[in-house]
Design a protein around this motif. Sequence first.
Motif, PDB file in Angstrom:
ATOM      1  N   ALA A 168      29.464 -70.549  -7.503  1.00  0.00           N
ATOM      2  CA  ALA A 168      29.954 -71.926  -7.606  1.00  0.00           C
ATOM      3  C   ALA A 168      31.261 -71.977  -8.384  1.00  0.00           C
ATOM      4  CB  ALA A 168      28.893 -72.785  -8.293  1.00  0.00           C
ATOM      5  N   LYS A 169      31.389 -71.143  -9.405  1.00  0.00           N
ATOM      6  CA  LYS A 169      32.629 -71.112 -10.187  1.00  0.00           C
ATOM      7  C   LYS A 169      33.785 -70.585  -9.336  1.00  0.00           C
ATOM      8  CE  LYS A 169      32.197 -69.851 -14.434  1.00  0.00           C
ATOM      9  NZ  LYS A 169      32.049 -69.013 -15.659  1.00  0.00           N
ATOM     10  N   ALA A 170      33.506 -69.538  -8.548  1.00  0.00           N
ATOM     11  CA  ALA A 170      34.552 -68.994  -7.677  1.00  0.00           C
ATOM     12  C   ALA A 170      35.016 -70.031  -6.662  1.00  0.00           C
ATOM     13  CB  ALA A 170      34.036 -67.747  -6.968  1.00  0.00           C
ATOM     14  N   LYS A 171      34.070 -70.763  -6.111  1.00  0.00           N
ATOM     15  CA  LYS A 171      34.441 -71.813  -5.152  1.00  0.00           C
ATOM     16  C   LYS A 171      35.242 -72.916  -5.841  1.00  0.00           C
ATOM     17  CE  LYS A 171      30.598 -71.147  -1.919  1.00  0.00           C
ATOM     18  NZ  LYS A 171      29.377 -71.743  -1.308  1.00  0.00           N
ATOM     19  N   GLY A 172      34.877 -73.209  -7.080  1.00  0.00           N
ATOM     20  CA  GLY A 172      35.615 -74.237  -7.809  1.00  0.00           C
ATOM     21  C   GLY A 172      37.053 -73.836  -8.062  1.00  0.00           C
ATOM     22  N   TYR A 173      37.288 -72.543  -8.364  1.00  0.00           N
ATOM     23  CA  TYR A 173      38.637 -72.078  -8.633  1.00  0.00           C
ATOM     24  C   TYR A 173      39.531 -72.170  -7.391  1.00  0.00           C
ATOM     25  CZ  TYR A 173      37.501 -70.144 -13.256  1.00  0.00           C
ATOM     26  OH  TYR A 173      37.151 -69.992 -14.570  1.00  0.00           O
ATOM     27  N   THR A 174      38.930 -72.030  -6.226  1.00  0.00           N
ATOM     28  CA  THR A 174      39.734 -71.977  -4.994  1.00  0.00           C
ATOM     29  C   THR A 174      39.597 -73.243  -4.162  1.00  0.00           C
ATOM     30  OG1 THR A 174      37.896 -70.867  -3.857  1.00  0.00           O
ATOM     31  CG2 THR A 174      39.552 -69.463  -4.907  1.00  0.00           C
ATOM     32  N   LYS A 175      38.992 -74.272  -4.700  1.00  0.00           N
ATOM     33  CA  LYS A 175      38.752 -75.491  -3.923  1.00  0.00           C
ATOM     34  C   LYS A 175      40.035 -76.070  -3.353  1.00  0.00           C
ATOM     35  CE  LYS A 175      36.591 -80.048  -4.269  1.00  0.00           C
ATOM     36  NZ  LYS A 175      35.852 -80.979  -5.158  1.00  0.00           N
ATOM     37  N   SER A 176      41.074 -76.110  -4.149  1.00  0.00           N
ATOM     38  CA  SER A 176      42.327 -76.719  -3.691  1.00  0.00           C
ATOM     39  C   SER A 176      43.122 -75.813  -2.761  1.00  0.00           C
ATOM     40  CB  SER A 176      43.195 -77.091  -4.900  1.00  0.00           C
ATOM     41  OG  SER A 176      43.539 -75.940  -5.641  1.00  0.00           O
ATOM     42  N   LEU A 177      42.675 -74.556  -2.583  1.00  0.00           N
ATOM     43  CA  LEU A 177      43.413 -73.609  -1.745  1.00  0.00           C
ATOM     44  C   LEU A 177      42.892 -73.565  -0.319  1.00  0.00           C
ATOM     45  CD1 LEU A 177      43.726 -70.646  -4.292  1.00  0.00           C
ATOM     46  CD2 LEU A 177      45.360 -72.496  -3.828  1.00  0.00           C
ATOM     47  N   GLY A 178      41.784 -74.220  -0.066  1.00  0.00           N
ATOM     48  CA  GLY A 178      41.283 -74.318   1.295  1.00  0.00           C
ATOM     49  C   GLY A 178      40.452 -73.147   1.773  1.00  0.00           C
ATOM     50  N   TYR A 179      39.998 -72.310   0.868  1.00  0.00           N
ATOM     51  CA  TYR A 179      39.153 -71.184   1.278  1.00  0.00           C
ATOM     52  C   TYR A 179      37.727 -71.665   1.537  1.00  0.00           C
ATOM     53  CZ  TYR A 179      42.936 -68.168  -0.326  1.00  0.00           C
ATOM     54  OH  TYR A 179      44.144 -67.560  -0.487  1.00  0.00           O
ATOM     55  N   SER A 180      37.108 -71.118   2.575  1.00  0.00           N
ATOM     56  CA  SER A 180      35.754 -71.550   2.931  1.00  0.00           C
ATOM     57  C   SER A 180      34.758 -70.401   3.056  1.00  0.00           C
ATOM     58  CB  SER A 180      35.781 -72.334   4.250  1.00  0.00           C
ATOM     59  OG  SER A 180      36.322 -71.525   5.297  1.00  0.00           O
ATOM     60  N   THR A 181      35.248 -69.174   3.129  1.00  0.00           N
ATOM     61  CA  THR A 181      34.380 -68.016   3.299  1.00  0.00           C
ATOM     62  C   THR A 181      34.481 -67.126   2.059  1.00  0.00           C
ATOM     63  OG1 THR A 181      34.704 -68.055   5.695  1.00  0.00           O
ATOM     64  CG2 THR A 181      33.802 -66.029   4.742  1.00  0.00           C
ATOM     65  N   PHE A 182      33.330 -66.786   1.513  1.00  0.00           N
ATOM     66  CA  PHE A 182      33.292 -65.961   0.304  1.00  0.00           C
ATOM     67  C   PHE A 182      32.376 -64.758   0.526  1.00  0.00           C
ATOM     68  CE2 PHE A 182      34.653 -70.053  -1.075  1.00  0.00           C
ATOM     69  CZ  PHE A 182      35.478 -69.844  -2.167  1.00  0.00           C
ATOM     70  N   HIS A 183      32.884 -63.589   0.195  1.00  0.00           N
ATOM     71  CA  HIS A 183      32.110 -62.359   0.297  1.00  0.00           C
ATOM     72  C   HIS A 183      32.039 -61.717  -1.087  1.00  0.00           C
ATOM     73  CE1 HIS A 183      32.151 -62.490   4.687  1.00  0.00           C
ATOM     74  NE2 HIS A 183      33.456 -62.755   4.624  1.00  0.00           N
ATOM     75  N   ALA A 184      30.820 -61.338  -1.486  1.00  0.00           N
ATOM     76  CA  ALA A 184      30.665 -60.671  -2.779  1.00  0.00           C
ATOM     77  C   ALA A 184      31.176 -59.245  -2.681  1.00  0.00           C
ATOM     78  CB  ALA A 184      29.204 -60.680  -3.198  1.00  0.00           C
ATOM     79  N   VAL A 185      32.068 -58.871  -3.578  1.00  0.00           N
ATOM     80  CA  VAL A 185      32.606 -57.515  -3.630  1.00  0.00           C
ATOM     81  C   VAL A 185      31.863 -56.691  -4.672  1.00  0.00           C
ATOM     82  CG1 VAL A 185      34.661 -56.127  -4.082  1.00  0.00           C
ATOM     83  CG2 VAL A 185      34.860 -58.309  -2.857  1.00  0.00           C
ATOM     84  N   ALA A 186      31.498 -57.325  -5.790  1.00  0.00           N
ATOM     85  CA  ALA A 186      30.789 -56.611  -6.861  1.00  0.00           C
ATOM     86  C   ALA A 186      30.009 -57.612  -7.695  1.00  0.00           C
ATOM     87  CB  ALA A 186      31.763 -55.829  -7.737  1.00  0.00           C
ATOM     88  N   ILE A 187      28.806 -57.201  -8.102  1.00  0.00           N
ATOM     89  CA  ILE A 187      27.969 -57.953  -9.034  1.00  0.00           C
ATOM     90  C   ILE A 187      27.563 -56.972 -10.129  1.00  0.00           C
ATOM     91  CG2 ILE A 187      25.855 -59.279  -9.382  1.00  0.00           C
ATOM     92  CD1 ILE A 187      27.727 -60.754  -7.619  1.00  0.00           C
ATOM     93  N   ALA A 188      27.741 -57.353 -11.398  1.00  0.00           N
ATOM     94  CA  ALA A 188      27.475 -56.393 -12.476  1.00  0.00           C
ATOM     95  C   ALA A 188      27.013 -57.107 -13.735  1.00  0.00           C
ATOM     96  CB  ALA A 188      28.733 -55.573 -12.780  1.00  0.00           C
ATOM     97  N   ASP A 189      26.416 -56.310 -14.647  1.00  0.00           N
ATOM     98  CA  ASP A 189      26.072 -56.815 -15.970  1.00  0.00           C
ATOM     99  C   ASP A 189      27.351 -57.073 -16.757  1.00  0.00           C
ATOM    100  OD1 ASP A 189      23.324 -56.746 -15.590  1.00  0.00           O
ATOM    101  OD2 ASP A 189      23.106 -54.711 -16.397  1.00  0.00           O
ATOM    102  N   PRO A 190      27.273 -57.892 -17.814  1.00  0.00           N
ATOM    103  CA  PRO A 190      28.466 -58.194 -18.615  1.00  0.00           C
ATOM    104  C   PRO A 190      29.150 -56.931 -19.116  1.00  0.00           C
ATOM    105  CG  PRO A 190      26.686 -59.668 -19.216  1.00  0.00           C
ATOM    106  CD  PRO A 190      26.098 -58.652 -18.284  1.00  0.00           C
ATOM    107  N   GLY A 191      30.479 -56.898 -18.963  1.00  0.00           N
ATOM    108  CA  GLY A 191      31.272 -55.769 -19.430  1.00  0.00           C
ATOM    109  C   GLY A 191      31.525 -54.705 -18.389  1.00  0.00           C
ATOM    110  N   MET A 192      30.768 -54.702 -17.301  1.00  0.00           N
ATOM    111  CA  MET A 192      30.903 -53.639 -16.305  1.00  0.00           C
ATOM    112  C   MET A 192      32.144 -53.810 -15.432  1.00  0.00           C
ATOM    113  SD  MET A 192      28.368 -51.673 -16.933  1.00  0.00           S
ATOM    114  CE  MET A 192      28.274 -50.633 -15.486  1.00  0.00           C
ATOM    115  N   LEU A 193      32.609 -55.044 -15.274  1.00  0.00           N
ATOM    116  CA  LEU A 193      33.805 -55.279 -14.457  1.00  0.00           C
ATOM    117  C   LEU A 193      35.056 -55.451 -15.314  1.00  0.00           C
ATOM    118  CD1 LEU A 193      32.504 -57.650 -11.624  1.00  0.00           C
ATOM    119  CD2 LEU A 193      32.674 -55.151 -11.670  1.00  0.00           C
ATOM    120  N   GLY A 194      34.932 -55.210 -16.606  1.00  0.00           N
ATOM    121  CA  GLY A 194      36.094 -55.245 -17.478  1.00  0.00           C
ATOM    122  C   GLY A 194      36.500 -56.614 -17.957  1.00  0.00           C
TER     123      GLY A 194
END
Length: 229
Positions: free
Chosen positions: A152-178
């Motif tokens: 939901a946060k990712a969609k909120g960040y891009t709401k004004s950009l017109g993106y409609s399709t979202f694909h998960a690239v990575a899901i991790a515990d805190p700190g794992m994605l830097g």
Amino acid sequence: MTPRSVTITVTGHAERDFVPNRCTVVLRVHADGAAREEAADPVAAAVTTVTDLVTALREHAHTPVKRWSLDQVRHGRHRPFNRDGKKRPWVYSSSASITVTFTDFRAVGPFVNRVAEVDAVTVAHLRWWITRKAQARRLATVRDLAVRDALAKAKGYTKSLGYSTFHAVAIADPGMLGLPPSPGAPMGGPMLRAAALPMDAAPDEGPELVLEPDRITIAADVEARFEAS
């Protein structure tokens, strides 16, 4: 990535309160005396009384007691000093610790009332908790909610950009994605918070003592990276 795609890296958080399914009553047994027998006898009598109470509950067809334990009775002595620094007579002490874990919370109040009347016994506190299997199921639910929050946060960040399709690239515990930790955020992913109930916070209004369990908060944080197009 396509020319129109964008990558978003966000954190997700979720927490929910759950009713515990176990309650552990912690009892302290202690007595002092001028002779060893004066300290040991009340403690031995109290341990016997509590043991009989627990045994009676355990013998029920649908026992409310899951398990219980008794630390061995410990004996000691010390020699206090008076105001002038002179030694006073020996003071003997005996103590023991008893824990009783309940699955039926309706039995907790009557048990607490009964043992609180036993000489040398103090009800130290009640600990409400969730078993490991039940906690794992609830944690899985909260983790899923954390991932949904990240999406939901990712969609909120891009709401004004017109993106409609979202694909998960990575899901991790805190700190794992830097990602740097959020201010005040706990490290290490899932978290469980519960409170022990001191007995001075419990009502004391006669034999119909009804205790409401503290709810247990289970929280989870995740880091997620999505590709939006």
